[in-house]
Design an enzyme around this catalytic site. Sequence first.
Site, PDB file in Angstrom:
ATOM      1  N   ASP A  62       0.854  -1.189   0.000  1.00  0.00           N
ATOM      2  CA  ASP A  62       0.000   0.000   0.000  1.00  0.00           C
ATOM      3  C   ASP A  62       0.891   1.240   0.000  1.00  0.00           C
ATOM      4  O   ASP A  62       2.103   1.149   0.168  1.00  0.00           O
ATOM      5  CB  ASP A  62      -0.986  -0.010   1.176  1.00  0.00           C
ATOM      6  CG  ASP A  62      -0.311   0.101   2.536  1.00  0.00           C
ATOM      7  OD1 ASP A  62       0.892  -0.206   2.642  1.00  0.00           O
ATOM      8  OD2 ASP A  62      -0.996   0.478   3.505  1.00  0.00           O
ATOM      9  N   TYR A  64       2.929   4.803   0.779  1.00  0.00           N
ATOM     10  CA  TYR A  64       3.559   5.413   1.944  1.00  0.00           C
ATOM     11  C   TYR A  64       2.540   6.331   2.621  1.00  0.00           C
ATOM     12  O   TYR A  64       1.726   6.966   1.963  1.00  0.00           O
ATOM     13  CB  TYR A  64       4.781   6.227   1.526  1.00  0.00           C
ATOM     14  CG  TYR A  64       5.886   5.407   0.888  1.00  0.00           C
ATOM     15  CD1 TYR A  64       6.578   4.446   1.617  1.00  0.00           C
ATOM     16  CD2 TYR A  64       6.237   5.607  -0.447  1.00  0.00           C
ATOM     17  CE1 TYR A  64       7.601   3.702   1.035  1.00  0.00           C
ATOM     18  CE2 TYR A  64       7.260   4.868  -1.034  1.00  0.00           C
ATOM     19  CZ  TYR A  64       7.937   3.918  -0.292  1.00  0.00           C
ATOM     20  OH  TYR A  64       8.937   3.187  -0.866  1.00  0.00           O
ATOM     21  N   PHE A  75       6.544   1.643  -4.228  1.00  0.00           N
ATOM     22  CA  PHE A  75       7.929   1.865  -3.788  1.00  0.00           C
ATOM     23  C   PHE A  75       8.474   3.247  -4.138  1.00  0.00           C
ATOM     24  O   PHE A  75       9.576   3.592  -3.732  1.00  0.00           O
ATOM     25  CB  PHE A  75       8.867   0.777  -4.337  1.00  0.00           C
ATOM     26  CG  PHE A  75       8.576  -0.585  -3.798  1.00  0.00           C
ATOM     27  CD1 PHE A  75       8.999  -0.958  -2.526  1.00  0.00           C
ATOM     28  CD2 PHE A  75       7.860  -1.509  -4.547  1.00  0.00           C
ATOM     29  CE1 PHE A  75       8.725  -2.222  -2.012  1.00  0.00           C
ATOM     30  CE2 PHE A  75       7.565  -2.768  -4.044  1.00  0.00           C
ATOM     31  CZ  PHE A  75       8.001  -3.125  -2.776  1.00  0.00           C
ATOM     32  N   HIS A 184      11.372  -9.340   1.003  1.00  0.00           N
ATOM     33  CA  HIS A 184      11.057  -7.925   0.802  1.00  0.00           C
ATOM     34  C   HIS A 184      12.317  -7.084   0.988  1.00  0.00           C
ATOM     35  O   HIS A 184      13.204  -7.448   1.775  1.00  0.00           O
ATOM     36  CB  HIS A 184       9.980  -7.508   1.819  1.00  0.00           C
ATOM     37  CG  HIS A 184       9.331  -6.204   1.521  1.00  0.00           C
ATOM     38  ND1 HIS A 184       9.874  -4.994   1.901  1.00  0.00           N
ATOM     39  CD2 HIS A 184       8.176  -5.910   0.874  1.00  0.00           C
ATOM     40  CE1 HIS A 184       9.078  -4.021   1.503  1.00  0.00           C
ATOM     41  NE2 HIS A 184       8.039  -4.544   0.879  1.00  0.00           N
TER      42      HIS A 184
END
Length: 219
Positions: A62, A64, A75, A184
């Site tokens: 989701d 920031y 990202f 991740h």
Amino acid sequence: MIGNDWDVILNNVYQSTGFKKFIKVVNHEYATKTIFPKKGHIFNALKLTPYKNVKVVIVGQDPYHGINEAHGLSFSVQKEITLPPSLKNIFKEIKDDLGIIEPNCGDLTKWAKEGVLLLNSVLTVEKDKPASHKNLGWERLTDYIIKKVNEKNEPVVFILWGNFARNKKSLINSSKHLIIESAHPSPFSARYGFFGSKPFSKTNEFLKKNNIKPIDWQL
């Protein structure tokens, strides 16, 4: 809504009663709370990467949740915003993988224009409340988007970082497309399989093998 061929791909969604009700819920969130990204940026991933241009999909969770960070690309942060830790690690892996100098700017718009669909599974978030819009309804839309990319005639690279993104594997035909999965890039997990995974060179090798122009990862 998008302004390119995604509008044709998603027309059935737009016309559905469920989607119309969902958008009312999203609009209410924006009217009553501080929500990111700006409403006009929600669909930037689709606006910047038309369906016909999609070569790569990088799945995020989701947006920031800090002020002026999110702008609709997984990202990615807006210009002049401090690089988040996960993005710093992504840039470190690019340097180790391809020898590309680590950029100071975290705006990944250039990747989107190269054909990298930077798709978050959830497209909005409340200020300072990560995952606050999980299960609001975005997942139904973004899973549908992944399914539609999976239906493309051309092979596509799907980059899945972390368990959340890896759960999307069931939507992808791995005999046709390339799935690159690893830990991740967050500081908590990057050293457990993200660093050294070479996703960027693997992506370009697959694209070239299929006579598709590789991605210029340099920002």
